[in-house]
Scaffold this motif. Sequence first.
Motif, PDB file in Angstrom:
ATOM      1  N   SER A   1      32.426  44.380  42.080  1.00  0.00           N
ATOM      2  CA  SER A   1      31.493  45.184  41.293  1.00  0.00           C
ATOM      3  C   SER A   1      31.055  46.442  42.030  1.00  0.00           C
ATOM      4  O   SER A   1      30.820  47.484  41.416  1.00  0.00           O
ATOM      5  CB  SER A   1      30.269  44.341  40.935  1.00  0.00           C
ATOM      6  N   SER A   2      30.942  46.363  43.350  1.00  0.00           N
ATOM      7  CA  SER A   2      30.434  47.493  44.125  1.00  0.00           C
ATOM      8  C   SER A   2      31.414  48.659  44.193  1.00  0.00           C
ATOM      9  O   SER A   2      31.014  49.802  44.402  1.00  0.00           O
ATOM     10  CB  SER A   2      30.101  47.038  45.550  1.00  0.00           C
ATOM     11  N   GLY A   3      32.703  48.367  44.044  1.00  0.00           N
ATOM     12  CA  GLY A   3      33.709  49.412  44.152  1.00  0.00           C
ATOM     13  C   GLY A   3      34.074  49.761  45.584  1.00  0.00           C
ATOM     14  O   GLY A   3      34.833  50.700  45.826  1.00  0.00           O
ATOM     15  N   ALA A   4      33.536  49.017  46.555  1.00  0.00           N
ATOM     16  CA  ALA A   4      33.824  49.301  47.956  1.00  0.00           C
ATOM     17  C   ALA A   4      35.292  49.032  48.304  1.00  0.00           C
ATOM     18  O   ALA A   4      35.837  49.637  49.226  1.00  0.00           O
ATOM     19  CB  ALA A   4      32.915  48.463  48.852  1.00  0.00           C
ATOM     20  N   PHE A   5      35.912  48.123  47.544  1.00  0.00           N
ATOM     21  CA  PHE A   5      37.324  47.797  47.759  1.00  0.00           C
ATOM     22  C   PHE A   5      38.080  48.208  46.503  1.00  0.00           C
ATOM     23  O   PHE A   5      38.039  47.519  45.484  1.00  0.00           O
ATOM     24  CB  PHE A   5      37.490  46.299  48.040  1.00  0.00           C
TER      25      PHE A   5
ATOM     26  N   LEU B   1      40.725  45.811  44.806  1.00  0.00           N
ATOM     27  CA  LEU B   1      40.043  44.631  44.289  1.00  0.00           C
ATOM     28  C   LEU B   1      39.269  44.982  43.012  1.00  0.00           C
ATOM     29  O   LEU B   1      39.297  44.240  42.031  1.00  0.00           O
ATOM     30  CB  LEU B   1      39.080  44.075  45.341  1.00  0.00           C
ATOM     31  N   ALA B   2      38.603  46.131  43.020  1.00  0.00           N
ATOM     32  CA  ALA B   2      37.836  46.549  41.854  1.00  0.00           C
ATOM     33  C   ALA B   2      38.727  46.846  40.659  1.00  0.00           C
ATOM     34  O   ALA B   2      38.341  46.607  39.513  1.00  0.00           O
ATOM     35  CB  ALA B   2      36.993  47.784  42.192  1.00  0.00           C
ATOM     36  N   ALA B   3      39.922  47.355  40.920  1.00  0.00           N
ATOM     37  CA  ALA B   3      40.814  47.758  39.833  1.00  0.00           C
ATOM     38  C   ALA B   3      41.672  46.622  39.300  1.00  0.00           C
ATOM     39  O   ALA B   3      42.273  46.750  38.229  1.00  0.00           O
ATOM     40  CB  ALA B   3      41.719  48.895  40.314  1.00  0.00           C
ATOM     41  N   ALA B   4      41.733  45.507  40.004  1.00  0.00           N
ATOM     42  CA  ALA B   4      42.623  44.411  39.613  1.00  0.00           C
ATOM     43  C   ALA B   4      42.199  43.803  38.282  1.00  0.00           C
ATOM     44  O   ALA B   4      41.015  43.582  38.033  1.00  0.00           O
ATOM     45  CB  ALA B   4      42.648  43.339  40.696  1.00  0.00           C
ATOM     46  N   ASP B   5      43.175  43.534  37.439  1.00  0.00           N
ATOM     47  CA  ASP B   5      42.920  42.854  36.176  1.00  0.00           C
ATOM     48  C   ASP B   5      42.553  41.391  36.460  1.00  0.00           C
ATOM     49  O   ASP B   5      43.080  40.786  37.405  1.00  0.00           O
ATOM     50  CB  ASP B   5      44.172  42.916  35.296  1.00  0.00           C
ATOM     51  N   PRO B   6      41.640  40.807  35.679  1.00  0.00           N
ATOM     52  CA  PRO B   6      41.274  39.401  35.919  1.00  0.00           C
ATOM     53  C   PRO B   6      42.468  38.452  35.963  1.00  0.00           C
ATOM     54  O   PRO B   6      42.497  37.528  36.780  1.00  0.00           O
ATOM     55  CB  PRO B   6      40.349  39.082  34.737  1.00  0.00           C
ATOM     56  N   GLU B   7      43.458  38.668  35.106  1.00  0.00           N
ATOM     57  CA  GLU B   7      44.620  37.783  35.104  1.00  0.00           C
ATOM     58  C   GLU B   7      45.450  37.941  36.372  1.00  0.00           C
ATOM     59  O   GLU B   7      46.068  36.992  36.840  1.00  0.00           O
ATOM     60  CB  GLU B   7      45.484  38.052  33.866  1.00  0.00           C
ATOM     61  N   GLU B   8      45.456  39.133  36.917  1.00  0.00           N
ATOM     62  CA  GLU B   8      46.157  39.368  38.180  1.00  0.00           C
ATOM     63  C   GLU B   8      45.400  38.744  39.343  1.00  0.00           C
ATOM     64  O   GLU B   8      45.997  38.207  40.292  1.00  0.00           O
ATOM     65  CB  GLU B   8      46.296  40.879  38.399  1.00  0.00           C
TER      66      GLU B   8
END
Length: 204
Positions: free
Chosen positions: A175-179, A182-189
């Motif tokens: 949620s923080s966007g620091a990574f 990780l932030a951009a990954a789709d939930p299914e991925e």
Amino acid sequence: MTAPSGGSDRAEGTEGRTEPAPPRRRDAARSRELLVRAALELFAERGYDRTTTREIGERAGVDPALIARYFGGKTQLYLATVRLELGDEAPADLLEKERLRTLLVRLTQRGPGPSFQAAVMPGDNTEVQQASRSYLYQRMVHPLHERFTAERVDRPQLRAELAAAAFAGVILARSSGAFSELAAADPEELLPLLHELLAASRPH
């Protein structure tokens, strides 16, 4: 001579008077329901942090000050919406992939909310933080503890807390966007990778 009017069934001095209607009593249960439903919609649309109590009150059509009166504040109202959505039944634990998928999708849409923030913030022993942590324990830690106890693994409580803390940390970091990846990954991925990470808390 005019006949006496004593036989009339109209009381003296009441002619033309109308009894005042009793004051309408506030329907507290209805107001609570409207606030919870409005909050549920807004948290889903905008997330917890971007939703204000004023917006919740406006959508519900009631005074936003009633949020503090009926729930104690925005955090407690949030927890009430989660309870409504998830129901009172004990949830599956985080190692159940469908449970993990549901949480990932919902938290991607809404953000982590106060219960996850309470997992990593220093305790100030407020009623709000206690409620948030209690909810996190009931919904995340306890189901894992039951699984590990049934499987007779070593130190089931510690392992359950470790897995729940890892999950909360991933959600907050995402949620923080620091990574960025990780932030951009789709939930299914993300699902199989996160499941593998959590499963590492259980001995093979």
